[in-house]
Design a protein around this motif. Structure first.
Motif, PDB file in Angstrom:
ATOM      1  N   PRO A  66       0.835  -1.199   0.000  1.00  0.00           N
ATOM      2  CA  PRO A  66       0.000   0.000   0.000  1.00  0.00           C
ATOM      3  C   PRO A  66       0.879   1.263   0.000  1.00  0.00           C
ATOM      4  O   PRO A  66       1.917   1.267   0.667  1.00  0.00           O
ATOM      5  CB  PRO A  66      -0.812  -0.100   1.283  1.00  0.00           C
ATOM      6  N   PRO A  67       0.502   2.314  -0.709  1.00  0.00           N
ATOM      7  CA  PRO A  67      -0.662   2.361  -1.594  1.00  0.00           C
ATOM      8  C   PRO A  67      -0.379   1.561  -2.880  1.00  0.00           C
ATOM      9  O   PRO A  67       0.558   1.891  -3.605  1.00  0.00           O
ATOM     10  CB  PRO A  67      -0.808   3.849  -1.911  1.00  0.00           C
ATOM     11  N   SER A 116      -0.148   0.149  -6.444  1.00  0.00           N
ATOM     12  CA  SER A 116      -0.298   0.735  -7.771  1.00  0.00           C
ATOM     13  C   SER A 116      -0.803  -0.352  -8.719  1.00  0.00           C
ATOM     14  O   SER A 116      -0.020  -1.071  -9.343  1.00  0.00           O
ATOM     15  CB  SER A 116       1.052   1.286  -8.258  1.00  0.00           C
ATOM     16  N   ARG A 117      -2.132  -0.500  -8.797  1.00  0.00           N
ATOM     17  CA  ARG A 117      -2.717  -1.570  -9.613  1.00  0.00           C
ATOM     18  C   ARG A 117      -2.350  -1.378 -11.089  1.00  0.00           C
ATOM     19  O   ARG A 117      -1.996  -2.326 -11.783  1.00  0.00           O
ATOM     20  CB  ARG A 117      -4.234  -1.560  -9.423  1.00  0.00           C
TER      21      ARG A 117
END
Ligand code: MSP
Length: 676
Positions: free
Chosen positions: A443-444, A446-447
């Motif tokens: 997280p966060p 990064s899809r």
């Protein structure tokens, strides 16, 4: 073969293999290389005919059969099965298999002569031949009677003197040189082509193409005293195997002729690039397009060959490392056209480094990350933007390497093709190490970043398995399916370089190891043990032609009986299974058509047995009558030359040629007395 299609066609052949012994890694090399070419051509959109087969006539088969105590027909029947089984094990996708003992082939050979006589009446004539001939390599060593050694195997050549049919090869010097001049690619590689040209330029002698002294062959049309010289017979298999009958009433697959490639080892190039085109010219049949010669596989710098005993066998390697490993090793390690050394150690090193740590590891890394970070789904190519760096560089490198591999395959440069595919594997590994998808997954998350990275890596992996498929057909298909792709990889077009390879949004399969890492010493030992079992059948019973162990032999039917490994012990119970008795020879006579066999009638106490013994070159019937011998009495009967042999006469085997010396008794013993 499938029904004729609209595809471009491609016809490729291996030499047909002598059916006098089982194939080793060296001889299997030709067939493996051709299988790679055939698969590659199919992936280029061709309809491929791939012919192989067995060369089942000639004096070396006749002699091997005599040595093994079986008829030539039995020997070739048994050995030809070993070839078929091995090609199956090695995943060889041949489409045609020709046996030279088949009636279809015999008819084609005879018709080729008839056709030659029609079109070129002067090409074949009768004459007297006197010269030296190597029975092991089926090679005329010299055309004079003086002693000479075979240039290929070094053994003394035999004197032959007889009336033969000759092919007027001398008349084809000019047409052959014209053929070479018009077709600069006729022989590959170039340096071999130069050797062929010099040979032809230096003048050609007419070639004897029939034999009177041999029985085991195809009868000459209208002159049954002669059989065909084994090379005229064997070369015709390239047309008989695809349906040649006489050039006018041929089968449907004869549409594949002329061959695009005749592939072979360097020692038999002259037969293919000189004699064969001349035979075809004389018969007014189209000529093959290209003759491609590879080098030899060496074992400790000597040609791997059964007669020298320095062979490695493919089956143990395939059982321990898998089919792909042997193929990969041979194509990667041996520079095509040159000799290459075979070493088990190098094979295992390549397996661990290139297959386990290289391709296998890369596939499992990518698949595991897709499974872990993207719920096991290949990203949609339309939803990722891979035009920027570093994605673009890797995708471009993949395209460039694909184009390079393609040209290398066309040039038979398999080693460099594989080297560059493996350099691409290295680039994907480095790419992953630089972009670190595992960092993008914390997280966060990064899809989008993960999708770009893993799409790119998977796409290049897809390209890699397409490119490597002709060499590694099994593993690449598994990886392809693990990437969620369906259908045979063989249907992928290798030339489509710019289209994305993967159908996206496919679910991947659960990653599984493809090339488990092996402990080298242990794997090597397992291979060595299995090889020993092949060399010394008897420890386990493989399907082999059998070789008698040196130093001890039997002069009867089953000289090829299984022998334990050197130094291995048998129990007294095992020994007691062999029933040996004193016999007194009642009569003996030569067996028609077999110059080594004697038919011996032996009194073994309660009966008179017929035993066929391979001793005619050393004992006359008169030497034997009244003589006491040792007979193995409880052997299963076997047939040789149509006659039954019921037992064996025991002899010592002396000297390198294995001269039999019969065992006998100096004291008085009655017929039938048992030996213990
Ligand atoms: N029967 C002939 C060919 C007749 S073709 C019309 C013959 N047979 S063979 O069994 O001796 O060879 C078959 C193939 O194995 C050939 O391509 C030969 O060059 C190859 N090899 C046999 N030993 C080899 C090595 N040690 N290394 C590489 N190839 C070798 O010749």
């Amino acid at each position: 073969m499938d029904k004729p299609s609209d595809k471009k066609k491609f016809y490729l052949t291996t030499p047909i293999y002598y059916a006098n012994s089982r194939p080793h890694v060296g001889s299997a090399y030709t067939t493996i290389v051709c299988d790679v070419i055939a698969r590659y051509k199919r992936m280029c959109g061709y309809e491929v005919a791939y012919l192989t087969g067995t060369d089942e006539h000639g004096v070396n088969i006749e002699r091997a059969a005599e040595k093994a105590g079986v008829s030539p027909a039995e020997l070739v029947e048994r050995n030809q099965k070993i070839f078929v089984e091995l090609w199956k094990l090695l995943g060889i996708q041949y489409t045609h298999f020709i046996r030279t003992t088949s009636p279809q082939h015999a008819r084609a050979v005879q018709n080729l002569v008839r056709r030659t006589r029609r079109h070129s009446p002067d090409a074949i004539y009768k004459g007297k031949y006197e010269g030296r001939y190597c029975i092991y390599d089926n090679l005329y060593v010299s055309d004079t009677p003086e002693p000479a050694d075979c240039p290929t195997c070094g053994r003394p050549a035999e004197l032959v003197s007889e009336e033969n049919y000759f092919f007027r090869l001398s008349a084809y010097q000019k047409p052959l040189l014209e053929l070479y001049a018009k077709n600069p690619q006729f022989v590959h590689p170039d340096f071999r082509f130069n050797e062929v040209k010099s040979f032809v330029e230096s003048g050609l002698r007419d070639l004897s193409i029939s034999r009177k002294s041999i029985k085991w062959g195809i009868p000459w049309p209208d002159d049954e005293e002669h059989v065909f010289y084994v090379w005229y017979d064997a070369l015709t298999s390239y047309i008989s195997g695809i349906g040649f009958v006489d050039g006018e009433h041929d089968g449907p697959d004869f549409r594949f002729w002329p061959a695009d490639i005749h592939a072979m080892g360097k020692e038999i190039i002259r037969f293919h690039a000189v004699y064969w085109p001349a035979f075809l010219m004389a018969a007014h049949i189209a000529l093959p397009k290209q003759i491609v010669a590879h080098g030899w596989l060496l074992f400790e710098q000597e040609k791997m060959s059964k007669s020298k005993g320095n062979v490695a066998y493919p089956e143990p390697i395939v059982k321990v490392l898998g089919n792909d490993a042997l193929r990969y090793y041979l194509l990667r390690e041996v520079v095509f056209g040159q000799d290459g050394n075979f070493s088990r150690d190098a094979l295992l090193t390549r397996y661990n480094a290139d297959l386990a740590n290289g391709l296998g590891n890369l596939a499992s890394r990518i698949l595991s990350m897709i499974s872990q970070y993207l719920d096991g789904q290949i990203p949609d190519s339309n939803s990722v933007n891979v035009s920027g760096e570093p994605y673009h560089s890797l995708l471009r490198a993949s395209q460039e390497i694909s184009a390079f591999v393609h040209t290398r395959f066309q040039n038979f440069d398999f080693s460099r093709a594989l080297e560059s595919i493996w350099s691409l594997i290295g680039q994907v590994d480095s790419f992953l190490s630089v972009v670190k998808p595992w960092d993008l997954a914390v997280p966060p998350v990064s899809r989008e970043g993960l999708q770009c990275v893993l799409y790119t890596a998977a796409e290049v992996l897809g390209q890699i398995v397409v490119l490597a498929h002709p060499v590694l057909p099994d593993a690449t298909q598994v990886i392809w399916e693990q990437l969620g792709q369906t259908g045979p990889l063989q249907h992928e077009q290798i030339e489509e370089l710019s289209r994305p390879r993967l159908r996206s949004r496919r679910r991947i399969a659960r990653p599984q190891p493809i090339f488990p890492r092996l402990e080298k010493a242990e794997a090597s030992e397992r291979i060595a043990k299995m090889e020993d079992e092949i060399r010394n059948p008897g420890t386990t019973p493989p399907a082999t032609a059998g070789t008698p162990s040196p130093g001890a032999t039997t002069a009867g039917g089953a000289a090829a009986a299984a022998a334990p490994a050197p130094g291995a012990k048998i129990s007294i119970e095992d020994f007691a299974k062999v029933e040996m008795r004193v016999g007194i020879v009642k009569s003996a006579e030569k067996v028609a058509g077999a110059d080594r066999l004697l038919k011996v009638m032996v009194d073994i106490g309660d009966e008179v047995r017929q035993v066929l013994a391979g001793i005619a070159q050393y004992y006359t019937p008169e030497d034997l009558i009244g003589r006491k011998v040792v007979v193995v009495a409880n052997l299963a009967p076997r047939k040789m030359r149509g006659q039954e042999s019921n037992g064996m006469i025991v002899a010592a085997s002396v000297g390198p040629e294995g001269r039999p010396v019969l065992c006998t008794f100096t004291e008085d013993v009655p017929a039938g007395a048992k030996l213990k």
